[in-house]
Design an enzyme around this catalytic site. Structure first.
Site, mmCIF file in Angstrom:
data_model
loop_
_atom_site.group_PDB
_atom_site.id
_atom_site.type_symbol
_atom_site.label_atom_id
_atom_site.label_comp_id
_atom_site.label_asym_id
_atom_site.label_seq_id
_atom_site.Cartn_x
_atom_site.Cartn_y
_atom_site.Cartn_z
ATOM 1 N N ARG A 186 -16.376 -9.694 1.730
ATOM 2 C CA ARG A 186 -15.558 -8.604 2.034
ATOM 3 C C ARG A 186 -15.595 -7.449 1.331
ATOM 4 O O ARG A 186 -16.152 -7.525 0.103
ATOM 5 C CB ARG A 186 -14.110 -9.088 1.987
ATOM 6 C CG ARG A 186 -13.783 -10.041 3.034
ATOM 7 C CD ARG A 186 -13.774 -9.601 4.577
ATOM 8 N NE ARG A 186 -13.296 -10.533 5.468
ATOM 9 C CZ ARG A 186 -14.123 -11.572 5.859
ATOM 10 N NH1 ARG A 186 -15.132 -11.727 5.627
ATOM 11 N NH2 ARG A 186 -13.724 -12.569 7.105
ATOM 12 N N ILE B 295 0.881 -1.216 0.038
ATOM 13 C CA ILE B 295 0.025 0.115 0.092
ATOM 14 C C ILE B 295 0.937 1.321 0.153
ATOM 15 O O ILE B 295 0.660 2.187 -0.736
ATOM 16 C CB ILE B 295 -0.914 -0.179 1.096
ATOM 17 C CG1 ILE B 295 -1.974 -1.298 1.184
ATOM 18 C CG2 ILE B 295 -1.694 1.339 1.237
ATOM 19 C CD1 ILE B 295 -2.518 -1.561 2.126
ATOM 20 N N TYR C 17 -2.135 -8.819 15.606
ATOM 21 C CA TYR C 17 -1.957 -7.748 14.966
ATOM 22 C C TYR C 17 -3.060 -6.612 14.788
ATOM 23 O O TYR C 17 -2.839 -5.448 14.898
ATOM 24 C CB TYR C 17 -1.872 -8.391 13.348
ATOM 25 C CG TYR C 17 -2.310 -7.498 12.457
ATOM 26 C CD1 TYR C 17 -3.643 -7.591 11.618
ATOM 27 C CD2 TYR C 17 -1.253 -6.487 11.791
ATOM 28 C CE1 TYR C 17 -3.744 -6.704 10.757
ATOM 29 C CE2 TYR C 17 -1.803 -5.548 10.907
ATOM 30 C CZ TYR C 17 -3.096 -5.624 10.344
ATOM 31 O OH TYR C 17 -3.370 -4.496 9.352
ATOM 32 N N ASN D 159 7.000 -4.410 17.974
ATOM 33 C CA ASN D 159 7.473 -3.579 16.439
ATOM 34 C C ASN D 159 6.706 -2.436 16.249
ATOM 35 O O ASN D 159 6.855 -1.385 15.969
ATOM 36 C CB ASN D 159 7.704 -4.635 15.357
ATOM 37 C CG ASN D 159 8.055 -3.808 14.259
ATOM 38 O OD1 ASN D 159 9.251 -3.784 13.865
ATOM 39 N ND2 ASN D 159 7.041 -3.628 13.336
ATOM 40 N N ASN E 19 9.704 -6.825 4.682
ATOM 41 C CA ASN E 19 8.630 -7.604 3.780
ATOM 42 C C ASN E 19 8.366 -6.904 2.567
ATOM 43 O O ASN E 19 7.259 -6.780 1.957
ATOM 44 C CB ASN E 19 7.177 -7.494 4.569
ATOM 45 C CG ASN E 19 6.229 -8.432 4.086
ATOM 46 O OD1 ASN E 19 6.597 -9.515 3.484
ATOM 47 N ND2 ASN E 19 4.894 -8.105 4.248
ATOM 48 N N SER F 2 -6.762 -0.200 10.080
ATOM 49 C CA SER F 2 -7.573 -1.375 9.388
ATOM 50 C C SER F 2 -8.831 -1.693 10.011
ATOM 51 O O SER F 2 -9.184 -1.438 11.166
ATOM 52 C CB SER F 2 -6.458 -2.691 9.862
ATOM 53 O OG SER F 2 -7.094 -3.792 9.456
ATOM 54 N N ASN G 61 -10.640 -4.399 2.238
ATOM 55 C CA ASN G 61 -9.570 -5.608 1.805
ATOM 56 C C ASN G 61 -8.757 -5.147 0.576
ATOM 57 O O ASN G 61 -9.593 -5.162 -0.424
ATOM 58 C CB ASN G 61 -10.319 -6.583 1.612
ATOM 59 C CG ASN G 61 -10.744 -7.501 2.812
ATOM 60 O OD1 ASN G 61 -11.729 -6.959 3.667
ATOM 61 N ND2 ASN G 61 -10.327 -8.422 3.167
ATOM 62 N N LYS H 100 -3.013 -2.455 15.842
ATOM 63 C CA LYS H 100 -3.647 -1.297 15.126
ATOM 64 C C LYS H 100 -4.517 -0.615 16.397
ATOM 65 O O LYS H 100 -4.624 0.610 16.247
ATOM 66 C CB LYS H 100 -4.498 -1.944 13.910
ATOM 67 C CG LYS H 100 -3.661 -2.485 12.882
ATOM 68 C CD LYS H 100 -2.803 -1.591 12.148
ATOM 69 C CE LYS H 100 -1.914 -1.765 11.035
ATOM 70 N NZ LYS H 100 -1.112 -0.689 10.510
ATOM 71 N N LEU I 98 4.428 -4.747 10.973
ATOM 72 C CA LEU I 98 4.230 -6.179 10.825
ATOM 73 C C LEU I 98 2.846 -6.520 10.721
ATOM 74 O O LEU I 98 2.030 -5.858 11.513
ATOM 75 C CB LEU I 98 4.830 -7.030 11.909
ATOM 76 C CG LEU I 98 6.307 -6.805 12.210
ATOM 77 C CD1 LEU I 98 6.758 -7.596 13.399
ATOM 78 C CD2 LEU I 98 6.931 -7.213 10.828
ATOM 79 N N VAL J 280 -10.792 -22.530 0.357
ATOM 80 C CA VAL J 280 -11.990 -21.461 0.904
ATOM 81 C C VAL J 280 -12.431 -21.908 2.246
ATOM 82 O O VAL J 280 -12.655 -22.819 2.695
ATOM 83 C CB VAL J 280 -13.023 -21.834 -0.072
ATOM 84 C CG1 VAL J 280 -14.171 -20.793 0.330
ATOM 85 C CG2 VAL J 280 -12.641 -21.480 -1.661
ATOM 86 N N ASP K 170 12.296 2.524 5.138
ATOM 87 C CA ASP K 170 11.652 0.868 5.216
ATOM 88 C C ASP K 170 12.818 0.092 5.599
ATOM 89 O O ASP K 170 13.883 0.336 5.142
ATOM 90 C CB ASP K 170 11.102 0.750 3.783
ATOM 91 C CG ASP K 170 10.044 -0.506 3.695
ATOM 92 O OD1 ASP K 170 8.874 -0.297 3.328
ATOM 93 O OD2 ASP K 170 10.361 -1.365 4.246
HETATM 94 C C1 WQD Z 1 -10.582 -12.681 3.179
HETATM 95 C C2 WQD Z 1 -11.613 -13.653 2.769
HETATM 96 C C3 WQD Z 1 -11.476 -15.677 4.149
HETATM 97 C C4 WQD Z 1 -7.418 -16.650 2.377
HETATM 98 C C5 WQD Z 1 -7.265 -9.350 6.705
HETATM 99 C C6 WQD Z 1 -6.824 -8.470 8.006
HETATM 100 C C7 WQD Z 1 -7.250 -7.026 7.566
HETATM 101 C C8 WQD Z 1 -6.508 -6.582 6.448
HETATM 102 C C9 WQD Z 1 -6.958 -7.381 5.383
HETATM 103 C C10 WQD Z 1 -4.523 -5.278 6.979
HETATM 104 C C11 WQD Z 1 -12.144 -14.290 4.254
HETATM 105 C C12 WQD Z 1 -11.071 -15.876 2.830
HETATM 106 C C13 WQD Z 1 -8.532 -16.270 2.751
HETATM 107 C C14 WQD Z 1 -7.593 -17.901 1.832
HETATM 108 C C15 WQD Z 1 -9.977 -18.039 1.976
HETATM 109 N N1 WQD Z 1 -5.170 -6.417 6.468
HETATM 110 N N2 WQD Z 1 -10.052 -16.828 2.452
HETATM 111 N N3 WQD Z 1 -8.921 -18.428 1.792
HETATM 112 O O1 WQD Z 1 -9.145 -11.743 6.990
HETATM 113 O O2 WQD Z 1 -10.556 -10.111 5.792
HETATM 114 O O3 WQD Z 1 -8.763 -9.361 6.487
HETATM 115 O O4 WQD Z 1 -6.634 -8.805 5.572
HETATM 116 O O5 WQD Z 1 -4.824 -4.504 7.356
HETATM 117 O O6 WQD Z 1 -6.701 -6.365 8.693
HETATM 118 O O7 WQD Z 1 -7.353 -8.968 9.027
HETATM 119 O O8 WQD Z 1 -8.666 -10.660 4.566
HETATM 120 O O9 WQD Z 1 -7.895 -11.996 2.351
HETATM 121 O O10 WQD Z 1 -7.121 -13.035 4.572
HETATM 122 O O11 WQD Z 1 -9.606 -13.071 3.906
HETATM 123 O O12 WQD Z 1 -11.169 -18.612 1.725
HETATM 124 O O13 WQD Z 1 -6.302 -18.713 1.320
HETATM 125 O O14 WQD Z 1 -11.057 -14.884 2.157
HETATM 126 O O15 WQD Z 1 -11.708 -16.760 5.221
HETATM 127 O O16 WQD Z 1 -13.647 -14.729 4.110
HETATM 128 P P1 WQD Z 1 -9.410 -10.687 6.024
HETATM 129 P P2 WQD Z 1 -8.185 -12.246 3.940
#
Ligand code: WQD
Length: 333
Positions: free
Chosen positions: A233, A13, A151, A100, A36, A125, A181, A155, A84, A219, A32
């Site tokens: 999402r 980002i 994590y 961190n 990562n 977030s 997301n 935040k 992180l 999934v 930086d």
């Molecule tokens: C999205 C959807 C999973 C991976 C996290 C952080 C949030 C932000 C965004 C930083 C969910 C599904 C995921 C996979 C899956 N990050 N999924 N298989 O959990 O909404 O948010 O990332 O700021 O703070 O919490 O994002 O992309 O991990 O999951 O089915 O291999 O995809 O169950 O429904 P999430 P995600």
């Protein structure tokens, strides 16, 4: 020319925001530690914008080195992305995440106060919303309840620290941007989401499946209370997200101002997979497995406040994000 210090500016980002800052005529310093991300992103940013940010490979935990930057540069504002950010990793490294993310932020605040830099935009977030009665998130909601991982708690804690600091320093303008997301990448395909190690988020996993690096996508659950049972999402194009930071920078107000940056609509995991298949023409094999601990069923942003006060709204779609991702894949096989 206004100079902005961007922490974490070689990250996903951060780098997209640096592109928009340079395009908007700001001067940019990036700090930086590359834990990562890769330094090669700097050249890609220059290729996209025709301008070169100044890059300092430094760790925000090194307070004296950070102070040196503030001594030798007059910053108009700080945009703080560095941190992180793996939900799963934070569960096995809670001390590292708290140390961190929080100490880095305290070091930034210390330098800002001592060098009278009065504008801060913090990369927050949607995770801070924890568990709510409604899947639609509003900035007025109480945060911090039911956050399921260290994590997310870092935040939330940082938001609370910034509110306390603001109360004691009315000269500061602090903006908290709560991301939903982020997906996609710059249409050039030169920069994108390229985390080190095993990705958590769904889009980098889909990319790895498309590249043949992972056999199939898991999934996590299809028994949620959503139309197709899979998680829903608010998938926002990272370029829209980056532009939201420019809008926020142009509307800084004293005190703490909080904005959701999302599309205001939700798509399910299966809808994302099917869209990717339709646009790429490539099958994404997947298997329905158990829910991932800590996951919520449906979460999306109400972004009316950002629309009204920042004059910002998303312009790009999931389809745009997938098309841009395919361009990135072409250049990064
Ligand atoms: C999205 C959807 C999973 C991976 C996290 C952080 C949030 C932000 C965004 C930083 C969910 C599904 C995921 C996979 C899956 N990050 N999924 N298989 O959990 O909404 O948010 O990332 O700021 O703070 O919490 O994002 O992309 O991990 O999951 O089915 O291999 O995809 O169950 O429904 P999430 P995600």
């Amino acid at each position: 020319m206004k100079k902005i210090l961007v922490t974490g500016g070689t990250g996903f980002i951060g780098s997209h925001t640096v592109v928009e800052l340079l395009n908007a005529g700001y001067d940019v310093d990036i700090i930086d530690n590359l834990c990562n991300s890769k330094a090669s992103v700097i050249d890609k940013i220059s290729e996209i914008t025709g301008k070169k940010p100044t890059f300092y490979q430094q760790d925000l935990l090194n307070q004296p080195a950070l102070d040196q930057l503030f001594q030798t540069n007059k910053y108009y504002a700080v945009m703080h992305f560095a941190g992180l950010k793996s939900v799963s990793e934070s569960q096995v490294k809670p001390y590292e995440y708290h140390h961190n993310n929080i100490v880095s932020t305290l070091n930034i605040i210390k330098c800002m106060l001592e060098h009278k830099v009065n504008r801060l935009i913090f990369s927050s977030s949607a995770t801070v919303y924890g568990t709510q009665d409604s899947p639609e998130c509003f900035e007025s909601m109480v945060t911090g309840q039911g956050i399921t991982n260290p994590y997310g708690r870092t935040k939330y804690f940082i938001e609370e620290i910034l509110k306390d600091v603001s109360a004691g320093h009315p000269e500061l303008s602090i903006t908290l941007l709560r991301y939903f997301n982020p997906i996609g990448n710059h249409p050039s395909g030169l920069i994108g989401e390229d985390p080190n190690g095993i990705p958590n988020n769904i889009m980098p996993v889909i990319i790895r499946v498309a590249q043949g690096k992972i056999a199939k996508l898991k999934v996590f659950g299809n028994d949620y209370d959503t139309p197709d049972g899979t998680g829903q999402r608010d998938f926002i194009h990272v370029v829209d997200l980056a532009k939201g930071h420019i809008a926020a920078l142009k509307h800084m107000q004293k005190g703490v101002n909080i904005y959701n940056l999302g599309t205001g609509t939700a798509n399910s995991v299966l809808e994302l997979i099917y869209s990717f298949e339709r646009i790429s023409g490539q099958k994404i094999p997947y298997e329905i497995v158990d829910r991932r601990p800590g996951d919520l069923g449906a979460v999306w942003a109400n972004s009316a406040k950002a629309n009204a006060e920042l004059g910002w709204r998303t312009q790009l779609t999931i389809e745009d994000a997938i098309t841009d991702t395919l361009q990135y894949l072409k250049l990064h096989q």
